[in-house]
Design a protein around this motif. Structure first.
Motif, PDB file in Angstrom:
ATOM      1  N   LYS A   1     -23.537   8.689  15.019  1.00 50.56           N
ATOM      2  CA  LYS A   1     -24.163  10.300  15.690  1.00 50.56           C
ATOM      3  C   LYS A   1     -23.503  10.809  14.462  1.00 50.56           C
ATOM      4  N   ILE A   2     -22.610  10.559  13.899  1.00 47.42           N
ATOM      5  CA  ILE A   2     -21.428  11.707  13.194  1.00 47.42           C
ATOM      6  C   ILE A   2     -22.263  11.277  11.453  1.00 47.42           C
ATOM      7  N   TYR A   3     -22.885   9.661  11.393  1.00 47.46           N
ATOM      8  CA  TYR A   3     -23.033   9.588   9.690  1.00 47.46           C
ATOM      9  C   TYR A   3     -23.450  10.500   9.171  1.00 47.46           C
ATOM     10  N   ASN A   4     -24.338  12.009   9.370  1.00 44.84           N
ATOM     11  CA  ASN A   4     -24.573  13.118   8.622  1.00 44.84           C
ATOM     12  C   ASN A   4     -23.283  13.830   8.131  1.00 44.84           C
ATOM     13  N   GLU A   5     -22.796  13.955   9.658  1.00 48.57           N
ATOM     14  CA  GLU A   5     -21.135  15.091   9.328  1.00 48.57           C
ATOM     15  C   GLU A   5     -20.594  14.022   8.116  1.00 48.57           C
ATOM     16  N   ILE A   6     -20.159  13.452   7.987  1.00 45.80           N
ATOM     17  CA  ILE A   6     -19.477  13.034   6.553  1.00 45.80           C
ATOM     18  C   ILE A   6     -19.513  12.184   5.779  1.00 45.80           C
ATOM     19  N   GLN A   7     -20.293  12.209   5.535  1.00 45.77           N
ATOM     20  CA  GLN A   7     -21.263  12.058   3.667  1.00 45.77           C
ATOM     21  C   GLN A   7     -19.968  13.495   2.808  1.00 45.77           C
ATOM     22  N   GLY A   8     -19.580  12.644   1.966  1.00 44.08           N
ATOM     23  CA  GLY A   8     -18.218  13.362   0.829  1.00 44.08           C
ATOM     24  C   GLY A   8     -17.034  13.703   1.581  1.00 44.08           C
ATOM     25  N   LEU A   9     -17.040  12.744   2.978  1.00 41.19           N
ATOM     26  CA  LEU A   9     -15.347  13.404   3.415  1.00 41.19           C
ATOM     27  C   LEU A   9     -14.861  11.768   2.248  1.00 41.19           C
ATOM     28  N   PRO A  10     -13.598  12.518   2.649  1.00 49.23           N
ATOM     29  CA  PRO A  10     -12.250  11.223   1.998  1.00 49.23           C
ATOM     30  C   PRO A  10     -12.092  10.756   3.237  1.00 49.23           C
ATOM     31  N   GLU A  11     -12.417   9.212   3.217  1.00 48.69           N
ATOM     32  CA  GLU A  11     -12.062   8.127   4.718  1.00 48.69           C
ATOM     33  C   GLU A  11     -10.972   8.442   5.291  1.00 48.69           C
ATOM     34  N   ALA A  12     -10.106   8.863   5.246  1.00 44.31           N
ATOM     35  CA  ALA A  12      -9.092   9.516   6.543  1.00 44.31           C
ATOM     36  C   ALA A  12      -9.545  10.941   7.095  1.00 44.31           C
ATOM     37  N   ARG A  13     -10.749  11.603   6.279  1.00 42.46           N
ATOM     38  CA  ARG A  13     -11.306  12.712   6.964  1.00 42.46           C
ATOM     39  C   ARG A  13     -12.270  12.215   8.387  1.00 42.46           C
ATOM     40  N   VAL A  14     -12.533  10.666   7.532  1.00 45.80           N
ATOM     41  CA  VAL A  14     -13.623  10.157   8.415  1.00 45.80           C
ATOM     42  C   VAL A  14     -13.231   9.404   9.451  1.00 45.80           C
ATOM     43  N   LEU A  15     -11.984   8.913   9.318  1.00 39.53           N
ATOM     44  CA  LEU A  15     -11.242   8.448  10.787  1.00 39.53           C
ATOM     45  C   LEU A  15     -11.181   9.880  11.735  1.00 39.53           C
ATOM     46  N   GLU A  16     -10.659  10.908  11.087  1.00 41.64           N
ATOM     47  CA  GLU A  16     -10.602  12.012  11.893  1.00 41.64           C
ATOM     48  C   GLU A  16     -11.695  12.593  12.898  1.00 41.64           C
ATOM     49  N   ARG A  17     -12.926  12.195  11.561  1.00 41.56           N
ATOM     50  CA  ARG A  17     -13.976  12.656  12.739  1.00 41.56           C
ATOM     51  C   ARG A  17     -13.842  11.259  13.586  1.00 41.56           C
ATOM     52  N   ILE A  18     -13.780  10.848  13.448  1.00 40.63           N
ATOM     53  CA  ILE A  18     -14.105   9.724  14.566  1.00 40.63           C
ATOM     54  C   ILE A  18     -13.071   9.584  15.592  1.00 40.63           C
ATOM     55  N   LEU A  19     -12.096  10.017  15.593  1.00 41.83           N
ATOM     56  CA  LEU A  19     -11.134  10.404  16.323  1.00 41.83           C
ATOM     57  C   LEU A  19     -11.474  11.110  17.477  1.00 41.83           C
ATOM     58  N   ASP A  20     -11.776  12.430  17.009  1.00 39.35           N
ATOM     59  CA  ASP A  20     -12.519  13.810  16.913  1.00 39.35           C
ATOM     60  C   ASP A  20     -13.235  13.385  18.060  1.00 39.35           C
ATOM     61  N   ASN A  21     -14.351  13.342  18.140  1.00 31.65           N
ATOM     62  CA  ASN A  21     -15.146  13.064  18.325  1.00 31.65           C
ATOM     63  C   ASN A  21     -15.687  11.991  19.919  1.00 31.65           C
ATOM     64  N   PHE A  22     -14.495  10.765  19.600  1.00 23.84           N
ATOM     65  CA  PHE A  22     -14.729   9.612  20.473  1.00 23.84           C
ATOM     66  C   PHE A  22     -13.875   9.358  21.431  1.00 23.84           C
ATOM     67  N   PHE A  23     -12.245  10.174  21.037  1.00 28.94           N
ATOM     68  CA  PHE A  23     -11.606   9.599  21.804  1.00 28.94           C
ATOM     69  C   PHE A  23     -10.970  11.589  21.884  1.00 28.94           C
ATOM     70  N   ASP A  24      -9.642  11.045  22.691  1.00 31.76           N
ATOM     71  CA  ASP A  24      -9.175  12.379  23.005  1.00 31.76           C
ATOM     72  C   ASP A  24      -7.722  12.393  22.303  1.00 31.76           C
ATOM     73  N   ARG A  25      -8.242  13.196  21.686  1.00 25.49           N
ATOM     74  CA  ARG A  25      -6.990  13.385  20.122  1.00 25.49           C
ATOM     75  C   ARG A  25      -6.010  14.577  21.179  1.00 25.49           C
ATOM     76  N   ALA A  26      -6.328  15.565  22.409  1.00 22.84           N
ATOM     77  CA  ALA A  26      -5.571  16.543  22.881  1.00 22.84           C
ATOM     78  C   ALA A  26      -4.364  15.867  23.483  1.00 22.84           C
ATOM     79  N   ALA A  27      -4.905  14.348  24.033  1.00 23.63           N
ATOM     80  CA  ALA A  27      -4.286  13.834  25.183  1.00 23.63           C
ATOM     81  C   ALA A  27      -2.639  13.212  24.334  1.00 23.63           C
ATOM     82  N   ILE A  28      -3.608  12.946  22.560  1.00 26.81           N
ATOM     83  CA  ILE A  28      -2.498  12.176  21.969  1.00 26.81           C
ATOM     84  C   ILE A  28      -1.293  13.155  21.878  1.00 26.81           C
ATOM     85  N   THR A  29      -1.851  13.843  21.273  1.00 25.65           N
ATOM     86  CA  THR A  29      -0.784  14.867  20.662  1.00 25.65           C
ATOM     87  C   THR A  29      -0.189  15.788  21.904  1.00 25.65           C
ATOM     88  N   ALA A  30      -0.126  15.716  23.179  1.00 22.45           N
ATOM     89  CA  ALA A  30       0.102  16.696  23.476  1.00 22.45           C
ATOM     90  C   ALA A  30       1.449  16.162  24.599  1.00 22.45           C
TER      91      ALA A  30
END
Length: 274
Positions: free
Chosen positions: A91-120
């Motif tokens: 579902k995030i395929y269109n929005e990752i086009q042209g992004l560096p690989e680390a930013r693709v991982l970041e989009r996966i983290l932000d969209n499908f996992f709880d980043r706030a809980a991790i950093t908290a």
């Protein structure tokens, strides 16, 4: 590819196990002790990112720092394609086009996992999005950690494509050699690929390999593992200290070299894979 026999599968599995360098089998609470840092080098094997982010969600104290690593390189399109084919991440395929690989991982983290809980819980997420090869994965990761004032790291888990895991650990060891403190780097490929021969004499992945998101084609898998052994050698043509100096010295067992040579002669072309 022509039909193969069980000896070929055995040789492939020997190389795959050696290259996967699974010092840590998984990141579950029962397996992984807390460390200073975890680095994930982006790859098209998305089960690695899934396992890592799920482990952090359950256990935010797993590491003080999490580095998402990878720029735009020759394999970036394969990562995009893996996202496109993924049951959840497509579902995030269109929005990752042209992004560096680390930013693709970041989009996966932000969209499908709880980043706030991790950093908290105190884990700091650091992005390294400029590296285009294994050597830069290590050197640029060190730079972003240095810039983040991480100068006392003693333990670091590396998550990398299983076919490149051993070389990646050896690269990080070389980059950090002679640093202000000794760093223990621990390989965690998350999965170790295995193959078997089916009833038609074709190579297929073993059912014991737990990978929901898919793996490489058999041809690409063979090219990857056969190409790694010449790189790991510590000789004039290899990447070791006596060669190009990209990695720390790696001992390659005789059995691995023998299996590699048999595979080159049976299923590979040495001029193409070196």
């Amino acid at each position: 590819m022509a039909p193969v026999d069980d000896t070929t599968a055995t040789d492939i599995n020997l190389l795959a196990k050696f290259l996967s360098d699974a010092q840590l089998q998984d990141l579950s609470p029962a397996s992984a002790n807390p460390v200073d840092c975890i680095v994930i080098c982006a790859s098209a094997v998305l089960d690695q990112a899934t396992a890592l982010f799920a482990s952090f969600t359950l256990r935010p104290s797993l590491a003080k720092y999490l580095v998402l690593c990878g720029g735009i390189g020759h394999s970036t399109q394969l990562l995009y394609e893996a996202v496109r084919c993924h049951e959840r991440y497509s579902k995030i395929y269109n929005e990752i086009q042209g992004l560096p690989e680390a930013r693709v991982l970041e989009r996966i983290l932000d969209n499908f996992f709880d980043r706030a809980a991790i950093t908290a819980q105190g884990c700091r997420i650091v992005i390294e999005d400029r590296s285009t090869n294994c050597g830069q994965n290590a050197s640029f990761t060190r730079k972003v950690l240095d810039d983040a004032a991480v100068h006392d790291m003693k333990t670091c888990i590396i998550v990398q494509d299983p076919t490149m895991m051993l070389r990646t650990r050896a690269t990080f060891e070389r980059i950090y050699k002679g640093g202000p403190c000794s760093v223990l780097f621990i390989s965690c490929p998350v999965l170790v690929p295995r193959v078997q021969v089916d009833s038609n004499g074709c190579l297929v992945y073993s059912s014991t390999v737990n990978c929901a998101a898919g793996l490489w084609t058999q041809q690409r898998f063979l090219e990857l593992i056969l190409g790694e052994i010449p790189r790991l050698r510590d000789d004039e043509q290899g990447y070791g200290p006596q060669g190009r100096g990209f990695i720390a010295h790696v001992d390659i067992p005789a059995a691995v070299e023998e299996a590699w040579l048999r595979l080159v002669n049976s299923v590979g072309n040495s001029r193409q894979i070196q």
